[in-house]
Design a protein around this motif. Structure first.
Motif, PDB file in Angstrom:
ATOM      1  N   LEU A 297       9.769  -2.108  -6.197  1.00 33.23           N
ATOM      2  CA  LEU A 297       8.605  -1.955  -5.335  1.00 33.23           C
ATOM      3  C   LEU A 297       7.527  -1.179  -6.079  1.00 33.23           C
ATOM      4  O   LEU A 297       7.791  -0.101  -6.629  1.00 33.23           O
ATOM      5  CB  LEU A 297       8.975  -1.204  -4.052  1.00 33.23           C
ATOM      6  N   LEU A 298       6.324  -1.732  -6.097  1.00 36.59           N
ATOM      7  CA  LEU A 298       5.178  -1.050  -6.677  1.00 36.59           C
ATOM      8  C   LEU A 298       4.147  -0.826  -5.577  1.00 36.59           C
ATOM      9  O   LEU A 298       3.655  -1.778  -4.988  1.00 36.59           O
ATOM     10  CB  LEU A 298       4.581  -1.869  -7.824  1.00 36.59           C
ATOM     11  N   THR A 299       3.846   0.431  -5.305  1.00 25.93           N
ATOM     12  CA  THR A 299       2.858   0.777  -4.284  1.00 25.93           C
ATOM     13  C   THR A 299       1.523   1.080  -4.957  1.00 25.93           C
ATOM     14  O   THR A 299       1.405   1.050  -6.188  1.00 25.93           O
ATOM     15  CB  THR A 299       3.319   1.994  -3.486  1.00 25.93           C
TER      16      THR A 299
ATOM     17  N   GLY B 248       0.830  -1.195   0.000  1.00 22.62           N
ATOM     18  CA  GLY B 248       0.000   0.000   0.000  1.00 22.62           C
ATOM     19  C   GLY B 248       0.866   1.247   0.000  1.00 22.62           C
ATOM     20  O   GLY B 248       0.741   2.118  -0.854  1.00 22.62           O
ATOM     21  N   SER B 249       1.794   1.323   0.961  1.00 26.79           N
ATOM     22  CA  SER B 249       2.708   2.468   1.016  1.00 26.79           C
ATOM     23  C   SER B 249       4.029   2.111   1.687  1.00 26.79           C
ATOM     24  O   SER B 249       4.950   2.909   1.669  1.00 26.79           O
ATOM     25  CB  SER B 249       2.047   3.627   1.778  1.00 26.79           C
ATOM     26  N   SER B 250       4.129   0.917   2.276  1.00 19.70           N
ATOM     27  CA  SER B 250       5.347   0.532   3.001  1.00 19.70           C
ATOM     28  C   SER B 250       6.529   0.399   2.061  1.00 19.70           C
ATOM     29  O   SER B 250       6.373   0.088   0.877  1.00 19.70           O
ATOM     30  CB  SER B 250       5.129  -0.795   3.727  1.00 19.70           C
ATOM     31  N   GLY B 251       7.730   0.608   2.621  1.00 17.28           N
ATOM     32  CA  GLY B 251       8.947   0.437   1.852  1.00 17.28           C
ATOM     33  C   GLY B 251       9.346  -1.025   1.749  1.00 17.28           C
ATOM     34  O   GLY B 251       8.742  -1.907   2.359  1.00 17.28           O
TER      35      GLY B 251
ATOM     36  N   ARG C 211       7.474   0.544 -15.452  1.00 24.23           N
ATOM     37  CA  ARG C 211       8.436   0.409 -14.353  1.00 24.23           C
ATOM     38  C   ARG C 211       9.108  -0.964 -14.365  1.00 24.23           C
ATOM     39  O   ARG C 211      10.298  -1.086 -14.069  1.00 24.23           O
ATOM     40  CB  ARG C 211       7.744   0.661 -13.019  1.00 24.23           C
ATOM     41  N   ILE C 212       8.355  -2.004 -14.701  1.00 20.07           N
ATOM     42  CA  ILE C 212       8.945  -3.342 -14.790  1.00 20.07           C
ATOM     43  C   ILE C 212       9.974  -3.388 -15.914  1.00 20.07           C
ATOM     44  O   ILE C 212      11.082  -3.913 -15.753  1.00 20.07           O
ATOM     45  CB  ILE C 212       7.850  -4.396 -15.011  1.00 20.07           C
ATOM     46  N   THR C 213       9.621  -2.844 -17.072  1.00 24.24           N
ATOM     47  CA  THR C 213      10.542  -2.848 -18.214  1.00 24.24           C
ATOM     48  C   THR C 213      11.828  -2.117 -17.873  1.00 24.24           C
ATOM     49  O   THR C 213      12.934  -2.598 -18.175  1.00 24.24           O
ATOM     50  CB  THR C 213       9.876  -2.194 -19.441  1.00 24.24           C
ATOM     51  N   GLU C 214      11.713  -0.949 -17.241  1.00 24.49           N
ATOM     52  CA  GLU C 214      12.904  -0.190 -16.856  1.00 24.49           C
ATOM     53  C   GLU C 214      13.747  -0.969 -15.855  1.00 24.49           C
ATOM     54  O   GLU C 214      14.981  -0.982 -15.926  1.00 24.49           O
ATOM     55  CB  GLU C 214      12.481   1.148 -16.250  1.00 24.49           C
TER      56      GLU C 214
END
Length: 342
Positions: A191-193, A165-168, A203-206
């Motif tokens: 990490l995807l929040t 949700g928002s955790s690191g 983001r996955i591709t990068e």
């Protein structure tokens, strides 16, 4: 007499309660023979074309599964879900209570059972480990799986990805490194929040580019195979396609004879491939300029832009018309065309 009967009755109640209190500990699931048999069973990952990578994931709300499946689509690799021995309750509060108890048990060295098992990881270059983050920690089924397979994962490269949700992610990385102390962890984790999950594909591709994980393409097209002819009556214009999965799917369907429909006052010429072109794992986001060949993902149509347009995260660029060829399409009305590869 009545007093003696009352005392006897109360004594029976106490004995009954004591007997009930000796039932199984509610914090530790009862072991059964069938459960132990399942624990010894080796699971076979769903196979992909590229055998260098394996994706292991656990997921309760399907967010982590979506990320795992997107990575699999990009890499075309093996994948396997890590499942708890006892499924989690659908009730969210009940699940949270169980998660808290399991995390506390793990801190005491007691790992909950998982029913997923793998014989060896010898043939894989990188093992991708995906999980949701619970109370800042790695979800307990994945902690249990890593603990169970730590010796088999010794010396293997591991790449971590997580949803929250928002955790690191830092605490869960430390937990993984502690459990699999002999494994080699790729420094950059993903990490995807809840805020970044909508940009999942890009983001996955990068991330995969940064860690050097790429798809093995034995039949990758030559540069010349990315070129196409678009015949409009007696005129032929050319275009160059992108080297991504969506563009390759488009090329695989040529030759095509279609009618390009006018859309938005000659802003675009569009048609609908059937079935829709694949877009999984392809980076989204495009600011179209005249000549760009794109896919509008929500509708599944191919759109050739005759005019510049604003940026859209729902567009995927799959090619561009060469030179001034777009002028041939920048006319009012629908246009029959034939598209061929050369």
């Amino acid at each position: 007499m009545k007093r003696n009967l009352l005392i006897l009755f109360l004594l029976l109640i106490v004995l009954s309660i004591t007997a009930c209190g000796k039932s199984e500990d509610p914090f530790i699931p009862k072991q059964t023979e069938s459960k132990n048999e399942n624990n010894d069973k080796s699971d076979t990952p769903t196979s992909g074309g590229d055998k260098r990578y394996l994706i292991l994931y656990c997921s309760r709300t399907n967010n982590t599964e979506r990320v795992a499946q997107t990575i699999r689509t990009i890499l075309n690799c093996d994948i396997l879900e890590v499942e708890p021995q006892i499924p989690y309750d659908n009730d969210y509060n009940s699940m949270l209570g169980r998660a808290q108890k399991e995390l506390e048990e793990i801190r005491q060295g007691n790992y909950p059972e998982v029913k997923t098992s793998i014989d060896n990881f010898d043939n894989y270059d990188i093992i991708f480990i995906g999980y949701p983050i619970w109370y800042s920690s790695m979800a307990t089924p994945m902690q249990s799986f890593l603990h169970k397979h730590a010796s088999k994962l010794s010396g293997k490269q591991m790449a971590l990805f997580a949803t929250s949700g928002s955790s690191g992610i830092a605490t869960s990385v430390s937990e993984a490194q502690s459990i699999c102390s002999e494994s080699i962890f790729i420094e950059q984790s993903l990490l995807l929040t809840s805020l970044t999950l909508p940009q999942m594909e890009s983001r996955i591709t990068e991330w995969l580019d940064r860690i050097g994980a790429d798809r093995e393409e034995s039949d990758a097209p030559e540069n010349s195979s990315l070129n196409i002819n678009i015949k409009i009556g007696d005129r032929t214009i050319t275009a160059t396609m992108e080297n991504n999965a969506a563009a390759r799917d488009f090329l695989s369907r040529l030759p095509l004879e279609i009618t390009l429909k006018d859309y938005n006052n000659i802003t675009e010429k569009i048609f609908y491939p059937s079935p829709a072109l694949t877009t999984e794992g392809v980076t989204r986001g495009c600011t179209p300029t005249p000549g760009d060949i794109t896919i509008y993902v929500p509708w599944g149509n191919v759109a050739i832009f005759c005019k510049s347009w604003s940026h859209s995260n729902d567009l995927i660029k799959i090619g561009h018309i060469n030179g001034n060829g777009i002028e041939a399409l920048s006319i009012d009305g629908d246009i029959p065309v034939k598209i061929e590869q050369y």
